[in-house]
Design an enzyme around this catalytic site. Structure first.
Site, PDB file in Angstrom:
ATOM      1  N   LYS A   1     -11.080   1.747 -15.793  1.00 28.55           N
ATOM      2  CA  LYS A   1     -11.530   0.396 -15.451  1.00 28.55           C
ATOM      3  C   LYS A   1     -11.874  -0.414 -16.702  1.00 28.55           C
ATOM      4  O   LYS A   1     -11.716  -1.645 -16.720  1.00 28.55           O
ATOM      5  CB  LYS A   1     -12.731   0.468 -14.512  1.00 28.55           C
ATOM      6  CG  LYS A   1     -12.401   1.062 -13.140  1.00 28.55           C
ATOM      7  CD  LYS A   1     -11.323   0.264 -12.413  1.00 28.55           C
ATOM      8  CE  LYS A   1     -11.145   0.723 -10.976  1.00 28.55           C
ATOM      9  NZ  LYS A   1     -10.147  -0.092 -10.250  1.00 28.55           N
TER      10      LYS A   1
ATOM     11  N   ASP B   1       3.941   2.754  -4.335  1.00 31.41           N
ATOM     12  CA  ASP B   1       2.950   3.384  -5.205  1.00 31.41           C
ATOM     13  C   ASP B   1       2.918   2.560  -6.491  1.00 31.41           C
ATOM     14  O   ASP B   1       3.952   2.379  -7.141  1.00 31.41           O
ATOM     15  CB  ASP B   1       3.384   4.825  -5.494  1.00 31.41           C
ATOM     16  CG  ASP B   1       2.375   5.594  -6.326  1.00 31.41           C
ATOM     17  OD1 ASP B   1       1.634   4.969  -7.116  1.00 31.41           O
ATOM     18  OD2 ASP B   1       2.341   6.833  -6.216  1.00 31.41           O
TER      19      ASP B   1
ATOM     20  N   ASP C   1       0.853  -1.185   0.000  1.00 31.00           N
ATOM     21  CA  ASP C   1       0.000   0.000   0.000  1.00 31.00           C
ATOM     22  C   ASP C   1       0.891   1.238   0.000  1.00 31.00           C
ATOM     23  O   ASP C   1       2.063   1.169   0.377  1.00 31.00           O
ATOM     24  CB  ASP C   1      -0.911   0.016   1.234  1.00 31.00           C
ATOM     25  CG  ASP C   1      -2.125   0.905   1.045  1.00 31.00           C
ATOM     26  OD1 ASP C   1      -3.176   0.407   0.607  1.00 31.00           O
ATOM     27  OD2 ASP C   1      -2.010   2.106   1.339  1.00 31.00           O
TER      28      ASP C   1
ATOM     29  N   TYR D   1     -12.856   7.451 -14.651  1.00 31.03           N
ATOM     30  CA  TYR D   1     -12.916   6.203 -13.889  1.00 31.03           C
ATOM     31  C   TYR D   1     -13.348   5.045 -14.788  1.00 31.03           C
ATOM     32  O   TYR D   1     -12.739   3.970 -14.785  1.00 31.03           O
ATOM     33  CB  TYR D   1     -13.890   6.378 -12.725  1.00 31.03           C
ATOM     34  CG  TYR D   1     -13.951   5.204 -11.778  1.00 31.03           C
ATOM     35  CD1 TYR D   1     -12.872   4.894 -10.951  1.00 31.03           C
ATOM     36  CD2 TYR D   1     -15.095   4.411 -11.703  1.00 31.03           C
ATOM     37  CE1 TYR D   1     -12.932   3.817 -10.077  1.00 31.03           C
ATOM     38  CE2 TYR D   1     -15.163   3.340 -10.831  1.00 31.03           C
ATOM     39  CZ  TYR D   1     -14.077   3.050 -10.018  1.00 31.03           C
ATOM     40  OH  TYR D   1     -14.133   1.978  -9.163  1.00 31.03           O
TER      41      TYR D   1
END
Length: 255
Positions: A165, A57, A36, A161
């Protein structure tokens, strides 16, 4: 592929879907690496499940490469199970009322959600390809990416977004076909509305309106239900090259 005694790596593993996945894989017997951006949050989940943590990252190729190397050193071998859960949610119209163009926001969303996924996928595939097969099929590993139902029915304000995706979803089959010769499977889960940090800030009336649009069950998904599907994908060797919607049969309205 069995989960017990295998090495699993989960990106975005400090919260939400990633943390639930890390917990479920650990409960099934895997040794889990929690990756993370937040070192402290990753360490908190890793300590809870008896795993290891590493800060990285996903948009930084060198940092992801270093994370895989560190996990391999700490746990004795490269992971055979990789769950790509890192991502960001953004909302911006293509033509906002103030006349500004949110191109930087679009670029950042694609960089994290799509390019970050590809970086982890490619580094994971290289590591898995060097492992010995674990069964008579020649299986070496499985990589599970995270898309969203927005890739098929993105709402107004979700252009960036949905595009990011959609890229993850479209990557699934060609990646699975290419990596098949190494015994590496590639799958993608496209969750609908889930109880995640992104949803926690919704006003009660907005939440009620969203849940009313869910056919059945008429509630937001629980992160462990996402993790349940990840476990099933790992364990079922015929699941490969597919995008699975996990969404209570919802189809998002335009807005």
């Amino acid at each position: 592929m069995q989960i017990a005694d295998e090495i699993a790596l989960v990106t975005g593993g400090a919260s939400g879907l990633g943390a639930a996945t890390a917990r479920r894989l650990a409960a099934a017997g895997a040794r889990v690496a929690v990756i993370d951006r937040s070192a402290d949050a990753a360490a908190e989940v890793a300590d809870e499940i008896g795993g290891v943590a590493h800060a990285a990252d996903v948009t930084d190729e060198a940092a992801v490469d270093a994370a895989f190397a560190a996990v391999t050193t700490a746990l004795g071998r490269a992971p055979r199970i990789v769950a790509n859960c890192a991502g960001i949610g953004t909302a911006a119209r293509i033509l906002p009322r103030d006349g500004t163009l949110p191109i930087d926001s679009f670029r950042r969303t694609v960089e994290v959600n799509l390019i970050g996924t590809y970086i982890v996928l490619s580094i994971a595939a290289r590591a898995m390809a060097a492992l010995d097969p674990v069964d008579q099929d020649g299986a070496r590993g499985v990589i599970i990416n995270t898309a969203s139902v927005a890739w098929q029915d993105g709402q107004i304000g979700q252009a960036a977004y949905a595009a990011s995706k959609g890229g993850v979803a479209s990557l699934t089959l060609p990646a699975a076909r290419e990596l098949a010769r190494f015994g590496i499977r590639v799958m993608t889960v496209a969750p609908g509305l889930f109880e995640t940090p992104m949803a926690s800030g919704l006003p009660p009336e907005a939440r009620a309106a969203l849940e009313a649009g869910l056919p059945f069950p008429s509630r937001m998904g629980r992160p462990d239900e996402f993790a349940m599907l990840v476990q099933s994908i790992v364990e079922n060797p015929l699941l490969n090259g597919e995008v699975i919607r996990l969404d209570s049969a919802v189809r998002l309205a335009p807005k």
